[in-house]
Write an enzyme that holds these catalytic residues in place. Structure first.
Site, PDB file in Angstrom:
ATOM      1  N   GLU A 102     -17.919 -40.396  14.113  1.00  0.00           N
ATOM      2  CA  GLU A 102     -17.313 -39.698  13.921  1.00  0.00           C
ATOM      3  C   GLU A 102     -17.891 -38.454  13.501  1.00  0.00           C
ATOM      4  O   GLU A 102     -19.280 -38.222  12.651  1.00  0.00           O
ATOM      5  CB  GLU A 102     -16.163 -39.577  12.849  1.00  0.00           C
ATOM      6  CG  GLU A 102     -14.683 -40.835  13.698  1.00  0.00           C
ATOM      7  CD  GLU A 102     -13.872 -39.900  13.930  1.00  0.00           C
ATOM      8  OE1 GLU A 102     -14.476 -38.755  14.825  1.00  0.00           O
ATOM      9  OE2 GLU A 102     -12.856 -40.300  14.179  1.00  0.00           O
ATOM     10  N   ASP A 103     -17.792 -37.162  14.052  1.00  0.00           N
ATOM     11  CA  ASP A 103     -17.711 -36.266  13.265  1.00  0.00           C
ATOM     12  C   ASP A 103     -17.436 -35.591  12.135  1.00  0.00           C
ATOM     13  O   ASP A 103     -17.648 -35.442  11.207  1.00  0.00           O
ATOM     14  CB  ASP A 103     -17.336 -35.133  14.199  1.00  0.00           C
ATOM     15  CG  ASP A 103     -16.284 -34.760  15.198  1.00  0.00           C
ATOM     16  OD1 ASP A 103     -15.304 -35.072  14.357  1.00  0.00           O
ATOM     17  OD2 ASP A 103     -16.200 -33.804  15.468  1.00  0.00           O
ATOM     18  N   ASP A 106     -10.639 -36.435   8.360  1.00  0.00           N
ATOM     19  CA  ASP A 106     -10.158 -35.335   7.679  1.00  0.00           C
ATOM     20  C   ASP A 106      -8.935 -35.974   7.384  1.00  0.00           C
ATOM     21  O   ASP A 106      -8.539 -36.774   6.267  1.00  0.00           O
ATOM     22  CB  ASP A 106      -9.534 -33.953   8.668  1.00  0.00           C
ATOM     23  CG  ASP A 106      -9.095 -33.692   7.899  1.00  0.00           C
ATOM     24  OD1 ASP A 106      -7.940 -33.112   7.379  1.00  0.00           O
ATOM     25  OD2 ASP A 106      -8.959 -31.718   8.800  1.00  0.00           O
ATOM     26  N   PHE A 156     -11.260 -25.871   7.009  1.00  0.00           N
ATOM     27  CA  PHE A 156     -11.535 -26.065   8.668  1.00  0.00           C
ATOM     28  C   PHE A 156     -13.102 -25.307   8.539  1.00  0.00           C
ATOM     29  O   PHE A 156     -13.804 -24.096   8.621  1.00  0.00           O
ATOM     30  CB  PHE A 156      -9.883 -25.123   9.505  1.00  0.00           C
ATOM     31  CG  PHE A 156     -10.624 -25.379  10.698  1.00  0.00           C
ATOM     32  CD1 PHE A 156      -9.529 -26.298  11.448  1.00  0.00           C
ATOM     33  CD2 PHE A 156     -11.292 -24.541  11.432  1.00  0.00           C
ATOM     34  CE1 PHE A 156      -9.924 -26.684  12.615  1.00  0.00           C
ATOM     35  CE2 PHE A 156     -10.866 -24.473  12.764  1.00  0.00           C
ATOM     36  CZ  PHE A 156     -10.578 -25.482  14.034  1.00  0.00           C
ATOM     37  N   ASP A 163     -14.958 -27.868  16.855  1.00  0.00           N
ATOM     38  CA  ASP A 163     -14.853 -26.445  17.918  1.00  0.00           C
ATOM     39  C   ASP A 163     -12.952 -26.211  17.249  1.00  0.00           C
ATOM     40  O   ASP A 163     -12.778 -27.146  16.423  1.00  0.00           O
ATOM     41  CB  ASP A 163     -13.760 -27.238  19.129  1.00  0.00           C
ATOM     42  CG  ASP A 163     -12.982 -27.891  18.882  1.00  0.00           C
ATOM     43  OD1 ASP A 163     -11.728 -28.050  20.032  1.00  0.00           O
ATOM     44  OD2 ASP A 163     -12.592 -29.160  18.694  1.00  0.00           O
ATOM     45  N   ARG A 169     -18.375 -25.683  20.330  1.00  0.00           N
ATOM     46  CA  ARG A 169     -19.030 -26.783  19.734  1.00  0.00           C
ATOM     47  C   ARG A 169     -20.561 -26.711  20.206  1.00  0.00           C
ATOM     48  O   ARG A 169     -21.049 -27.625  19.503  1.00  0.00           O
ATOM     49  CB  ARG A 169     -18.061 -27.718  20.859  1.00  0.00           C
ATOM     50  CG  ARG A 169     -16.479 -28.734  20.632  1.00  0.00           C
ATOM     51  CD  ARG A 169     -16.724 -29.888  21.824  1.00  0.00           C
ATOM     52  NE  ARG A 169     -15.492 -29.402  21.602  1.00  0.00           N
ATOM     53  CZ  ARG A 169     -14.981 -30.236  20.870  1.00  0.00           C
ATOM     54  NH1 ARG A 169     -14.861 -31.367  19.722  1.00  0.00           N
ATOM     55  NH2 ARG A 169     -12.943 -30.610  21.184  1.00  0.00           N
TER      56      ARG A 169
END
Length: 184
Positions: A102-103, A106, A156, A163, A169
């Site tokens: 995963e990037d 959250d 964020f 993105d 990105r």
């Protein structure tokens, strides 16, 4: 350093050199932990593509790669809470060791959806390797989160695969949304 994407301003959070060093360490740990195995790395698109590419370059053991695409953001800067599977998995995972890449984790809603789906395929094990983790945003504990690049505050972020409205990105560094005095 500040950048502007659409209507938001962002400040530098993590430089690419920091990301590279941490990715190298994650790769070393994965090589040790899966030394006698042939894991399947499953990248979660679109955000994980840069991290997955850099991480896999650090993997020396035999492995396979696959991708899934799910979404809960729908172009905004907050999660909608509704997870939609967009592209499925085309590999047999029964009795395989799986590493979800995963990037960012959250709220964890997307990851829980992926884990629930993959567990039905009866893998031998599932672990998660995420570049970023927002512990303050998690809606429930996820024990499979084993490898984390950086824990970050509930802000964020954009860049290095992440993105804002489909943009940013391609940035090699990671930036956090700036706050104006009225937002603090």
């Amino acid at each position: 350093m500040k950048i502007q994407i659409e209507d938001k301003e962002f400040d530098l959070m993590l430089e690419y050199d920091q990301i590279k060093k941490r990715t190298r360490l994650l790769g070393i740990q994965l090589n040790v932990d899966y030394e006698d195995k042939v894991p399947v790395f499953i990248g979660v698109l679109n955000g994980s593509f840069l991290f997955m590419a850099d991480l896999i370059k650090e993997i020396d053991i035999s492995c396979e790669l696959a991708f899934v695409k799910v979404s809960s953001y729908h172009g905004n800067d907050t999660s909608s809470g509704i997870v939609r599977e967009l592209i499925g998995l085309d590999i047999d995972l029964k009795n395989r060791d799986v590493i979800i890449v995963e990037d960012i984790v959250d709220t964890g809603l997307t990851l829980i959806h992926i884990l629930d789906t993959l567990k039905k395929l009866e893998p031998a094990s599932i672990n998660v390797c995420s570049l970023l983790l927002k512990p303050g945003s998690l809606q429930e504990d996820i024990e499979e989160i084993t490898y984390v690049g950086f824990e970050i505050p509930n802000e964020f972020v954009v860049g290095y695969g992440l993105d804002y409205k489909g943009l940013g990105r391609n940035l090699k560094d990671i930036y956090r949304a700036s706050t104006s005095p009225s937002e603090t």
